[in-house]
Design an enzyme around this catalytic site. Sequence first.
Site: not given
Ligand code: NDP
Length: 470
Positions: A55, A184, A188, A442
């Site tokens: 990534k 996330y 990204e 700075h």
């Molecule tokens: P996240 O939990 O960050 O985001 C999930 C997204 O999907 C949110 O927008 C959530 O909405 C939505 N969602 C969840 N369930 C449903 C559903 N049933 N229907 C529709 N929308 C849904 O997960 P990611 O997959 O983005 O990443 C997984 C994990 O990986 C992260 O939590 C993080 O810990 C890790 N990660 C870390 C990174 C970093 O450190 N830079 C980079 C990538 C991943 P809502 O907000 O409404 O719940």
Amino acid sequence: MGAAVSTFDVDLFVIGAGSGGVRAARIAAGYGAKVLVAEEFRIGGTCVIRGCVPKKLYVYASRFKDEFEDAAGFGWTLPSAPIFDWSTLIAGKEKEISRLSAIYKANLERAGVSVIEQRAQIVDAHTVKLTDGRQISAKYILVATGGTPVLEPAIPGIEHAISSNELFDVPQFPKRLLVVGGGYIGVEFASVFARLGSDVALTFRADNVLRGFDEDMRAGVHDALTHAGIKIHAGVLPTQIEKTADGLVVALSDGTAITVDQVMIATGRRPHVQGLGLEAAGVAMAKNGAIKVDHYSATNVPSIYAVGDVTDRVNLTPVAIREGHAFADNVFGGKNVLVDHSDVPTAVFTTPELGTVGISEQVARSQYDVVDIYSASFRPMRATLSGRAEKTLMKIIVDGTSDRVLGVHILGHEAGEMAQLLGIAVRMGATKADFDATMAVHPTAAEELVTMRTRTTRYERQATPGQAAQ
Ligand code: NDP
């Protein structure tokens, strides 16, 4: 360890050679334990193979677009319009992750750990079965199998969608891309592919991206994504995906439809526990499959431990590494190490990126009587000559009673690097006065963190209902 005669084939059987499992295996072996690691895919786990590392390489690739554009303001003329080649990026990424995977493997072997590239299944509290049918007895079993993407919502045609795992390597660069999910991964990947040249649409069910982050930062990321040309549909989800000659036609819940080349679902990840045999061994799991563990990463079965995303605590690589290390220290090194899951610094690699440590304004206001906010919004220096419409946001959240810094949030160039260092200060209990007493470097953007003297807002918890907050 070591000298005592063991009735088991190995002292430790680790399932999963990702960040947590590899660290645990190496440290345990360092204490003299006989360790075996089984991995069904590639050594290195999600982070190295199809997560953080590839990534970030793609993030770097995407940012050249901005560099080329910004160069003009500093006097550069490019001989012709830059051309991006997707297959070169995939090949470069593949080379690098193969190199890292080989290093992981070599480090394990150097530490005396045996690596078996097979799937492992728990038979009982002390026995693991490999794909080739062999059964290995182990004094301890560590489950470090990570997480796996969830393709949700389960709509007609979801089989045409892919996760971030596949998007890294699709043979044809997606000129039109729909990203579903505002977490996330969603933001990204949207940010990366928009810069690499995709026409990106981003849909998510909430009113804004990055739930749980500071509201001002969420708004800032939303603006940055819009500036990058991403079409954001908040509160909208796909209802159907249909494959046609022109691409994937996606019906959206707001009644509209879009046609794209790829649909990437990023609606979260779930603990990777399927077919692991945890039920047979009596290991307790939460509703979402997460293995239930205590502060020592111990499950309810005394010989079985679990670390990393499979336990769904703080799902970040460095946390899994810490948990794996602490497990080995405690079980094989006779130590008593507890992993502190608070104030974990983190970054979201959009462009500009978001770096954060500690709590948001919203959480602070719910937990503290007096909360002081210091914030700054400014045009980064390099944007002056480039003319890029980019804002850097910085926000310091302070306990107004003790002056302790509770959280720092930055949206801007290298915010992830800043979050790492701020993590030390916040963990040490730095006060706003400590920040103020620190000399500025700075000219940098980070100097703003030690020069924000004027409080933006103070919130005082209402003493009695009806009393207005200031
Ligand atoms: P996240 O939990 O960050 O985001 C999930 C997204 O999907 C949110 O927008 C959530 O909405 C939505 N969602 C969840 N369930 C449903 C559903 N049933 N229907 C529709 N929308 C849904 O997960 P990611 O997959 O983005 O990443 C997984 C994990 O990986 C992260 O939590 C993080 O810990 C890790 N990660 C870390 C990174 C970093 O450190 N830079 C980079 C990538 C991943 P809502 O907000 O409404 O719940």
